[in-house]
Enzyme design. Structure first.
Site, PDB file in Angstrom:
ATOM      1  N   TYR A 114       0.813  -1.225   0.000  1.00 14.77           N
ATOM      2  CA  TYR A 114       0.000   0.000   0.000  1.00 14.77           C
ATOM      3  C   TYR A 114       0.846   1.275   0.000  1.00 14.77           C
ATOM      4  CZ  TYR A 114      -3.777  -3.071   1.683  1.00 14.77           C
ATOM      5  OH  TYR A 114      -4.702  -4.056   1.837  1.00 14.77           O
ATOM      6  N   ARG A 116      -0.894   4.505   0.614  1.00 17.19           N
ATOM      7  CA  ARG A 116      -2.192   5.159   0.780  1.00 17.19           C
ATOM      8  C   ARG A 116      -2.260   6.060   2.012  1.00 17.19           C
ATOM      9  NH1 ARG A 116      -5.852  -0.182   1.889  1.00 17.19           N
ATOM     10  NH2 ARG A 116      -7.551   1.271   1.489  1.00 17.19           N
ATOM     11  N   ASP A 268     -14.745  -9.988  -2.055  1.00 17.23           N
ATOM     12  CA  ASP A 268     -15.644  -8.905  -2.489  1.00 17.23           C
ATOM     13  C   ASP A 268     -16.681  -9.454  -3.463  1.00 17.23           C
ATOM     14  OD1 ASP A 268     -13.870  -7.309  -1.069  1.00 17.23           O
ATOM     15  OD2 ASP A 268     -12.704  -6.845  -2.865  1.00 17.23           O
TER      16      ASP A 268
HETATM   17  N1  LIG Z   1      -9.607 -22.199  -3.621  1.00 16.15           N
HETATM   18  C1  LIG Z   1     -10.883 -21.848  -3.781  1.00 16.15           C
HETATM   19  N2  LIG Z   1     -11.732 -22.660  -4.468  1.00 16.15           N
HETATM   20  C2  LIG Z   1     -13.028 -22.343  -4.645  1.00 16.15           C
HETATM   21  N3  LIG Z   1     -13.589 -21.201  -4.175  1.00 16.15           N
HETATM   22  C3  LIG Z   1     -12.803 -20.371  -3.467  1.00 16.15           C
HETATM   23  C4  LIG Z   1     -11.419 -20.640  -3.240  1.00 16.15           C
HETATM   24  N4  LIG Z   1     -10.903 -19.616  -2.520  1.00 16.15           N
HETATM   25  C5  LIG Z   1     -11.914 -18.747  -2.320  1.00 16.15           C
HETATM   26  N5  LIG Z   1     -13.053 -19.186  -2.881  1.00 16.15           N
HETATM   27  C6  LIG Z   1     -14.343 -18.493  -2.953  1.00 16.15           C
HETATM   28  O1  LIG Z   1     -14.116 -17.125  -2.646  1.00 16.15           O
HETATM   29  C7  LIG Z   1     -14.829 -16.784  -1.447  1.00 16.15           C
HETATM   30  C8  LIG Z   1     -14.039 -15.789  -0.662  1.00 16.15           C
HETATM   31  O2  LIG Z   1     -12.838 -16.399  -0.253  1.00 16.15           O
HETATM   32  P1  LIG Z   1     -11.949 -15.733   0.859  1.00 16.15           P
HETATM   33  O3  LIG Z   1     -12.795 -15.455   2.044  1.00 16.15           O
HETATM   34  O4  LIG Z   1     -10.735 -16.554   1.003  1.00 16.15           O
HETATM   35  O5  LIG Z   1     -11.599 -14.347   0.147  1.00 16.15           O
HETATM   36  P2  LIG Z   1     -10.969 -13.080   0.799  1.00 16.15           P
HETATM   37  O6  LIG Z   1      -9.678 -13.423   1.432  1.00 16.15           O
HETATM   38  O7  LIG Z   1     -12.003 -12.410   1.628  1.00 16.15           O
HETATM   39  O8  LIG Z   1     -10.719 -12.221  -0.539  1.00 16.15           O
HETATM   40  P3  LIG Z   1     -10.415 -10.652  -0.743  1.00 16.15           P
HETATM   41  O9  LIG Z   1     -10.375 -10.034   0.630  1.00 16.15           O
HETATM   42  O10 LIG Z   1      -9.138 -10.594  -1.499  1.00 16.15           O
HETATM   43  O11 LIG Z   1     -11.560 -10.128  -1.550  1.00 16.15           O
HETATM   44  C9  LIG Z   1     -15.069 -18.111  -0.766  1.00 16.15           C
HETATM   45  O12 LIG Z   1     -16.168 -18.035   0.109  1.00 16.15           O
HETATM   46  C10 LIG Z   1     -15.342 -19.024  -1.951  1.00 16.15           C
HETATM   47  O13 LIG Z   1     -16.636 -18.782  -2.470  1.00 16.15           O
HETATM   48  O1  LIG Z   2      -6.891  -4.041   0.684  1.00 17.02           O
HETATM   49  C1  LIG Z   2      -7.510  -3.035   0.364  1.00 17.02           C
HETATM   50  O2  LIG Z   2      -7.636  -2.059   1.087  1.00 17.02           O
HETATM   51  C2  LIG Z   2      -8.194  -2.988  -0.911  1.00 17.02           C
HETATM   52  O3  LIG Z   2      -9.280  -2.481  -0.941  1.00 17.02           O
HETATM   53  C3  LIG Z   2      -7.490  -3.549  -2.093  1.00 17.02           C
HETATM   54  C4  LIG Z   2      -8.158  -4.732  -2.761  1.00 17.02           C
HETATM   55  O4  LIG Z   2      -8.947  -4.307  -3.846  1.00 17.02           O
HETATM   56  C5  LIG Z   2      -8.952  -5.543  -1.809  1.00 17.02           C
HETATM   57  O5  LIG Z   2      -8.069  -5.962  -0.818  1.00 17.02           O
HETATM   58  C6  LIG Z   2      -9.598  -6.752  -2.397  1.00 17.02           C
HETATM   59  O6  LIG Z   2     -10.481  -7.243  -1.416  1.00 17.02           O
END
Ligand SMILES: Nc1ncnc2c1ncn2[C@@H]1O[C@H](COP(=O)(O)OP(=O)(O)OP(=O)(O)O)[C@@H](O)[C@H]1O
Ligand SMILES: O=C(O)C(=O)C[C@H](O)[C@H](O)CO
Length: 346
Positions: A114, A116, A268
């Site tokens: 970041y 930011r 997201d």
């Molecule tokens: N390896 C995987 N295979 C299938 N589906 C997945 C996998 N990893 C994540 N997902 C899908 O993505 C959703 C969100 O995953 P996760 O909670 O790990 O994301 P996150 O870490 O919150 O992502 P970000 O913050 O980057 O948006 C899960 O609930 C599932 O639907």
């Molecule tokens: O991490 C953050 O603050 C962001 O908003 C950047 C990425 O778009 C976000 O992590 C994805 O969930």
């Protein structure tokens, strides 16, 4: 799926998302920074990702934020608007810059760097609620979507989130995604988070991030820890998601089998799918499935944004038997499922 908005809900807008978006520099081709010569410019930000994901699913959405008076801010606002999101309440700070992050991409994980601190959005505060354009969106929406990133940005942002949670009105569902970002809390106190999360109506928690932030990723323990939200949704990455309602009902839906291209933004996209299902009045299982389908699309593309599967494919998979759902496989090339007559292009 039909478009959702004023015609079906009586509200002018389905979902308002509020938070910082930034320009993103992505190594092109993907690889470690030691080897990169060229970066591609994109944009990202958890809450605007949700707004874009909703618009892609035909759900009316708006994004509220502030950018710098610079080319990157104008560009990211224009790109978010071009995805069908209402940006009428996005303002420009003449003194501060648009935030930026670099994404170091790997095959199974990505690292965000970041730049930011002191950004235009990090100077947002509760005076935002004096802006008539902001009030018009908030008062016309069915859902307000926030995340744990905003209170990490500054004291004024934390105060804004508190003010938004305090001015709740009947008929407005407040959705909150933990979005645990340890790098943003290094010089701030994350002890403010639980009270914010417990003030929401709908809470999204990653089991892994909840384990780190609160010491448990267990859905039942998290339900006890956060008793107030009507629903908490606990995502266990590639395994399953469990939705726990306040009446004690728990619904668990397994994740799809996905050949992951790049993971950022899957959470997201999941929130966008789940919220789309919520404003459409789908049952809990279908909301979870729409979340998984939306996340699978994000997982099989580079960048935070993906095109969802066509409506007939989504509808067939929402209606699929548990066995057909479990046998469904998503790759960058398409969706292969016994619930579909042929491999559907993604
Ligand atoms: N390896 C995987 N295979 C299938 N589906 C997945 C996998 N990893 C994540 N997902 C899908 O993505 C959703 C969100 O995953 P996760 O909670 O790990 O994301 P996150 O870490 O919150 O992502 P970000 O913050 O980057 O948006 C899960 O609930 C599932 O639907
Ligand atoms: O991490 C953050 O603050 C962001 O908003 C950047 C990425 O778009 C976000 O992590 C994805 O969930």
């Amino acid at each position: 799926m039909s478009s959702d908005g004023a015609s079906t809900s009586g509200h002018t807008l389905a979902v308002v998302c509020l938070g910082e978006s930034m320009a993103v520099l992505l190594p092109d081709p993907p690889g470690p920074f030691e080897a990169v010569d060229t970066f591609r410019v994109a944009f990202g930000g958890a809450e605007s990702n949700v707004a874009c994901g909703l618009a892609a699913l035909g759900v009316t959405s708006a994004w509220i934020s502030r950018v710098g008076d610079d080319g990157l801010g104008r560009r990211l606002t224009a790109e978010i608007a071009a995805r069908g999101v209402d940006v009428s309440a996005v303002t420009t700070d003449p003194l501060r810059r648009t935030g930026l992050y670099l994404k170091e991409t790997g095959t199974s994980s990505s690292r965000l760097h970041y730049y930011r601190a002191g950004s235009a959005a990090s100077a947002l505060g509760r005076e935002l609620l004096d802006d008539p354009a902001v009030l018009q969106l908030l008062d016309g929406a069915r859902v307000l979507h926030l995340s744990g990133i905003t209170p990490a940005l500054s004291d004024s942002c934390l105060d804004l989130v508190r003010a938004l949670l305090a001015r709740r009105r009947p008929g407005l569902l407040i959705s909150f995604d933990l979005n645990w970002r340890p790098a943003l809390w290094l010089d701030r106190d994350p002890a403010v988070l639980p009270a914010l999360l417990d003030a929401a109506d709908l809470l999204f928690l990653g089991a892994d991030e909840a384990e780190t932030a609160f010491g448990t990723g267990d859905p039942a323990a998290l339900r006890r820890m956060f008793p107030s939200p009507a629903t908490i949704v606990v995502k266990d990455s590639g395994h399953r998601v469990t939705a726990l309602d306040e009446d004690g009902t728990a619904v668990t839906e397994p994740a799809l089998t996905v050949e992951v291209v790049e993971p950022t933004g899957a959470g997201d996209a999941f929130a966008a799918g789940y919220l789309a299902g919520t404003v459409r009045g789908l049952d809990q299982r279908s909301r979870l499935r729409l979340g998984h389908l939306s996340a699978a699309a994000a997982l099989t593309t580079h960048g935070d944004h993906a095109t969802p599967a066509p409506d007939p494919v989504i509808n067939a998979l929402l209606a699929a038997s548990a066995a057909d759902w479990a046998a469904t496989r998503v790759t960058a090339l398409g969706i292969d499922s016994p619930a579909l007559p042929a491999v559907a292009a993604r």
